[in-house]
Design a protein around this motif. Structure first.
Motif, PDB file in Angstrom:
ATOM      1  N   TRP A 188      -5.006  -3.244   9.371  1.00  0.00           N
ATOM      2  CA  TRP A 188      -6.060  -3.287  10.372  1.00  0.00           C
ATOM      3  C   TRP A 188      -7.170  -4.227   9.902  1.00  0.00           C
ATOM      4  O   TRP A 188      -7.306  -4.485   8.713  1.00  0.00           O
ATOM      5  CB  TRP A 188      -6.650  -1.891  10.613  1.00  0.00           C
ATOM      6  N   THR A 189      -7.943  -4.716  10.843  1.00  0.00           N
ATOM      7  CA  THR A 189      -9.117  -5.513  10.498  1.00  0.00           C
ATOM      8  C   THR A 189     -10.366  -4.818  11.020  1.00  0.00           C
ATOM      9  O   THR A 189     -10.355  -4.233  12.107  1.00  0.00           O
ATOM     10  CB  THR A 189      -9.030  -6.936  11.076  1.00  0.00           C
ATOM     11  N   LEU A 190     -11.419  -4.882  10.222  1.00  0.00           N
ATOM     12  CA  LEU A 190     -12.719  -4.348  10.626  1.00  0.00           C
ATOM     13  C   LEU A 190     -13.638  -5.523  10.924  1.00  0.00           C
ATOM     14  O   LEU A 190     -13.963  -6.307  10.027  1.00  0.00           O
ATOM     15  CB  LEU A 190     -13.312  -3.481   9.518  1.00  0.00           C
ATOM     16  N   THR A 191     -14.036  -5.672  12.168  1.00  0.00           N
ATOM     17  CA  THR A 191     -14.961  -6.731  12.524  1.00  0.00           C
ATOM     18  C   THR A 191     -16.391  -6.263  12.264  1.00  0.00           C
ATOM     19  O   THR A 191     -16.662  -5.057  12.212  1.00  0.00           O
ATOM     20  CB  THR A 191     -14.822  -7.134  13.998  1.00  0.00           C
ATOM     21  N   VAL A 192     -17.288  -7.214  12.089  1.00  0.00           N
ATOM     22  CA  VAL A 192     -18.705  -6.892  11.931  1.00  0.00           C
ATOM     23  C   VAL A 192     -19.517  -7.749  12.886  1.00  0.00           C
ATOM     24  O   VAL A 192     -19.115  -8.869  13.234  1.00  0.00           O
ATOM     25  CB  VAL A 192     -19.187  -7.114  10.482  1.00  0.00           C
ATOM     26  N   ASN A 193     -20.636  -7.214  13.314  1.00  0.00           N
ATOM     27  CA  ASN A 193     -21.535  -7.917  14.212  1.00  0.00           C
ATOM     28  C   ASN A 193     -22.915  -8.036  13.579  1.00  0.00           C
ATOM     29  O   ASN A 193     -23.417  -7.076  12.985  1.00  0.00           O
ATOM     30  CB  ASN A 193     -21.658  -7.171  15.548  1.00  0.00           C
ATOM     31  N   ALA A 194     -23.511  -9.201  13.685  1.00  0.00           N
ATOM     32  CA  ALA A 194     -24.857  -9.404  13.163  1.00  0.00           C
ATOM     33  C   ALA A 194     -25.883  -8.864  14.153  1.00  0.00           C
ATOM     34  O   ALA A 194     -25.714  -8.966  15.365  1.00  0.00           O
ATOM     35  CB  ALA A 194     -25.113 -10.885  12.909  1.00  0.00           C
ATOM     36  N   ARG A 195     -26.931  -8.274  13.611  1.00  0.00           N
ATOM     37  CA  ARG A 195     -28.070  -7.828  14.434  1.00  0.00           C
ATOM     38  C   ARG A 195     -29.348  -8.405  13.825  1.00  0.00           C
ATOM     39  O   ARG A 195     -29.601  -8.235  12.626  1.00  0.00           O
ATOM     40  CB  ARG A 195     -28.135  -6.305  14.489  1.00  0.00           C
ATOM     41  N   LEU A 196     -30.118  -9.084  14.657  1.00  0.00           N
ATOM     42  CA  LEU A 196     -31.377  -9.679  14.221  1.00  0.00           C
ATOM     43  C   LEU A 196     -32.487  -9.294  15.186  1.00  0.00           C
ATOM     44  O   LEU A 196     -32.217  -8.946  16.338  1.00  0.00           O
ATOM     45  CB  LEU A 196     -31.260 -11.203  14.132  1.00  0.00           C
ATOM     46  N   PRO A 197     -33.735  -9.353  14.756  1.00  0.00           N
ATOM     47  CA  PRO A 197     -34.845  -8.920  15.614  1.00  0.00           C
ATOM     48  C   PRO A 197     -35.077  -9.861  16.797  1.00  0.00           C
ATOM     49  O   PRO A 197     -34.782 -11.053  16.728  1.00  0.00           O
ATOM     50  CB  PRO A 197     -36.039  -8.898  14.663  1.00  0.00           C
ATOM     51  N   ASP A 198     -35.637  -9.293  17.850  1.00  0.00           N
ATOM     52  CA  ASP A 198     -35.957 -10.092  19.035  1.00  0.00           C
ATOM     53  C   ASP A 198     -36.914 -11.223  18.694  1.00  0.00           C
ATOM     54  O   ASP A 198     -36.851 -12.302  19.293  1.00  0.00           O
ATOM     55  CB  ASP A 198     -36.568  -9.205  20.119  1.00  0.00           C
ATOM     56  N   ALA A 226       0.846  -1.196   0.000  1.00  0.00           N
ATOM     57  CA  ALA A 226       0.000   0.000   0.000  1.00  0.00           C
ATOM     58  C   ALA A 226       0.875   1.237   0.000  1.00  0.00           C
ATOM     59  O   ALA A 226       2.070   1.185   0.335  1.00  0.00           O
ATOM     60  CB  ALA A 226      -0.918   0.006   1.220  1.00  0.00           C
ATOM     61  N   GLY A 227       0.281   2.365  -0.364  1.00  0.00           N
ATOM     62  CA  GLY A 227       0.983   3.627  -0.331  1.00  0.00           C
ATOM     63  C   GLY A 227       1.278   4.071   1.097  1.00  0.00           C
ATOM     64  O   GLY A 227       0.657   3.585   2.055  1.00  0.00           O
ATOM     65  N   HIS A 228       2.235   4.997   1.249  1.00  0.00           N
ATOM     66  CA  HIS A 228       2.659   5.386   2.600  1.00  0.00           C
ATOM     67  C   HIS A 228       1.541   6.072   3.385  1.00  0.00           C
ATOM     68  O   HIS A 228       1.558   6.076   4.619  1.00  0.00           O
ATOM     69  CB  HIS A 228       3.884   6.302   2.515  1.00  0.00           C
ATOM     70  N   ASP A 229       0.567   6.647   2.696  1.00  0.00           N
ATOM     71  CA  ASP A 229      -0.504   7.341   3.385  1.00  0.00           C
ATOM     72  C   ASP A 229      -1.775   6.499   3.471  1.00  0.00           C
ATOM     73  O   ASP A 229      -2.817   6.968   3.932  1.00  0.00           O
ATOM     74  CB  ASP A 229      -0.825   8.666   2.693  1.00  0.00           C
ATOM     75  N   GLU A 230      -1.701   5.252   3.016  1.00  0.00           N
ATOM     76  CA  GLU A 230      -2.879   4.393   3.008  1.00  0.00           C
ATOM     77  C   GLU A 230      -2.917   3.482   4.234  1.00  0.00           C
ATOM     78  O   GLU A 230      -1.892   3.001   4.705  1.00  0.00           O
ATOM     79  CB  GLU A 230      -2.902   3.510   1.757  1.00  0.00           C
ATOM     80  N   MET A 231      -4.118   3.231   4.712  1.00  0.00           N
ATOM     81  CA  MET A 231      -4.352   2.231   5.741  1.00  0.00           C
ATOM     82  C   MET A 231      -4.909   0.981   5.055  1.00  0.00           C
ATOM     83  O   MET A 231      -5.836   1.067   4.257  1.00  0.00           O
ATOM     84  CB  MET A 231      -5.363   2.758   6.767  1.00  0.00           C
ATOM     85  N   ILE A 232      -4.318  -0.163   5.338  1.00  0.00           N
ATOM     86  CA  ILE A 232      -4.856  -1.422   4.820  1.00  0.00           C
ATOM     87  C   ILE A 232      -5.920  -1.907   5.799  1.00  0.00           C
ATOM     88  O   ILE A 232      -5.666  -2.020   7.002  1.00  0.00           O
ATOM     89  CB  ILE A 232      -3.749  -2.485   4.680  1.00  0.00           C
ATOM     90  N   VAL A 233      -7.096  -2.168   5.294  1.00  0.00           N
ATOM     91  CA  VAL A 233      -8.181  -2.681   6.130  1.00  0.00           C
ATOM     92  C   VAL A 233      -8.724  -3.945   5.484  1.00  0.00           C
ATOM     93  O   VAL A 233      -9.005  -3.965   4.273  1.00  0.00           O
ATOM     94  CB  VAL A 233      -9.313  -1.648   6.318  1.00  0.00           C
ATOM     95  N   MET A 234      -8.859  -5.002   6.268  1.00  0.00           N
ATOM     96  CA  MET A 234      -9.349  -6.274   5.755  1.00  0.00           C
ATOM     97  C   MET A 234     -10.408  -6.847   6.679  1.00  0.00           C
ATOM     98  O   MET A 234     -10.626  -6.356   7.792  1.00  0.00           O
ATOM     99  CB  MET A 234      -8.193  -7.269   5.594  1.00  0.00           C
ATOM    100  N   THR A 235     -11.069  -7.898   6.226  1.00  0.00           N
ATOM    101  CA  THR A 235     -12.083  -8.559   7.028  1.00  0.00           C
ATOM    102  C   THR A 235     -11.418  -9.430   8.097  1.00  0.00           C
ATOM    103  O   THR A 235     -10.244  -9.800   7.985  1.00  0.00           O
ATOM    104  CB  THR A 235     -12.981  -9.447   6.161  1.00  0.00           C
ATOM    105  N   ALA A 236     -12.183  -9.782   9.116  1.00  0.00           N
ATOM    106  CA  ALA A 236     -11.666 -10.670  10.153  1.00  0.00           C
ATOM    107  C   ALA A 236     -11.321 -12.038   9.584  1.00  0.00           C
ATOM    108  O   ALA A 236     -10.371 -12.695  10.024  1.00  0.00           O
ATOM    109  CB  ALA A 236     -12.692 -10.803  11.278  1.00  0.00           C
ATOM    110  N   LYS A 237     -12.089 -12.477   8.597  1.00  0.00           N
ATOM    111  CA  LYS A 237     -11.830 -13.761   7.957  1.00  0.00           C
ATOM    112  C   LYS A 237     -10.467 -13.769   7.264  1.00  0.00           C
ATOM    113  O   LYS A 237      -9.743 -14.778   7.297  1.00  0.00           O
ATOM    114  CB  LYS A 237     -12.948 -14.053   6.959  1.00  0.00           C
TER     115      LYS A 237
END
Length: 341
Positions: free
Chosen positions: A312-322, A287-298
């Motif tokens: 860096w990794t970006l995690t995600v959380n599932a949300r479902l109805p009650d 990546a370039g010197h000013d870029e942040m690498i972001v990937m999935t947790a997988k």
């Protein structure tokens, strides 16, 4: 590759119509394997078995849903064990018990990610019935959750969930290789829950379910969780992505969803898409010197050993109805009572 598949499978047309004889053959072989598996053995296992899967090829959000289900089950007093084929991994011996520190090269990316995010036992084996026996023999838990196993009919199951992407739906409605379907849409008449991954159901997605005797459809939303530095574990506020140049790296089934998430958080995204379950090399993370690498947790579990300082990794959380939570836990309780009666 993903954009090509989108054009071939997930539009209104069927440009691969000339492969219809292969689709017919695929369907008949799949149905024959299903019947043979049902007839080959006694289906009952002594604990409830939940299978999360889909009838379409490609990423739909099965693993985040599996993690959410496991968390809810733990909260309700269950001791779930996750079963996985371990796609993309190659171990010397199976079954393989997986933890957060296991090698993704051996165990597969999704099992290691699920072990890290849930803290629950994970057992990998291409023969998931054998994985189930391993978990039961060692008393690892009192309920089994199979991640991506809807078509693995040798594994008995009590509860089935089929997951769809809200944008893609069933695509052009044809079976592989003409379209994305692993099984006909009529298969939904035998599942317990249909989950659509996306805040809004596209009208064409709902139309594709018309005339099918299916259970209630529930919406799932994947929300950004945490931004975590791969090397140090440092966490950064998601607001740090606003205006940031990001090289978004994704080797998942539907990378566009990940890229859109980063853009919605304000990042200036350069997309770098690889095939699903891609085996990363250090050169993939330039990546370039000013870029942040972001990937999935997988993807992150495969890059821990050589990730650069700007990864860096970006995690995600599932949300479902009650309503879904209550219906799911009630169904599990019913299964448990039937097994012990």
């Amino acid at each position: 590759m993903s954009s090509l598949i989108d054009r071939l499978w997930y539009g209104d047309r069927r440009p691969l119509w000339f492969l219809a004889p292969l689709a017919w053959l695929y369907r008949n072989i799949a149905e024959a394997r299903r019947r043979a598996a049902w007839e080959a053995h006694d289906m009952a296992l002594p604990v409830p078995v939940v299978v999360v899967g889909n009838i379409t090829a490609g990423g739909t959000g099965k693993s985040p849903l599996t993690a959410w289900l496991v968390a809810e089950l733990v909260g309700a007093g269950w001791r779930p064990v996750i079963l996985s084929r371990g796609y993309g991994g190659k171990a010397d011996n199976y079954p393989m018990e997986v933890n957060a520190g296991s090698s993704a090269i051996e165990a597969g990316d999704e099992p290691v990610m699920l072990a890290a995010s849930t803290g629950c036992p994970v057992v990998v084996d291409p023969q998931r019935r054998r994985a189930a026996g391993y978990a039961l023999d060692r008393k690892l838990g009192n309920l089994l959750v199979c991640d991506d196993g809807l078509q693995h009919y040798k594994l008995p199951r009590d509860v089935e969930l089929s997951v769809f992407d809200a944008r893609r739906g069933i695509g052009n409605g044809a079976l592989i290789p003409v379209g994305p379907l692993r099984e006909p849409v009529s298969r939904l008449s035998s599942v317990d829950f249909v989950i659509v991954n996306g805040a809004d159901f596209a009208p064409e997605v709902m139309e594709s379910f018309e005339g099918i005797d299916h259970p209630a459809i529930y919406s799932m939303v994947l929300e950004p969780g945490r931004l975590i530095h791969l090397a140090t574990g440092e966490q950064k506020p998601l607001s740090g992505l606003r205006g940031q140049a990001v090289r978004a790296v994704a080797g998942i089934g539907n990378p566009s969803r990940f890229f859109d998430t980063l853009r919605n958080l304000g990042a200036e995204v350069t997309e770098v898409a690889f095939p699903d379950h891609h085996r990363f090399r250090p050169s993939d993370l330039s990546a370039g010197h000013d870029e942040m690498i972001v990937m999935t947790a997988k993807d992150a579990v495969k890059c821990r050993g050589f990730a650069p300082d700007n990864a860096w990794t970006l995690t995600v959380n599932a949300r479902l109805p009650d309503g879904f939570r209550d219906a799911f836990l009630e169904r599990i309780q019913q299964c448990s009572e039937q097994l012990t009666s």
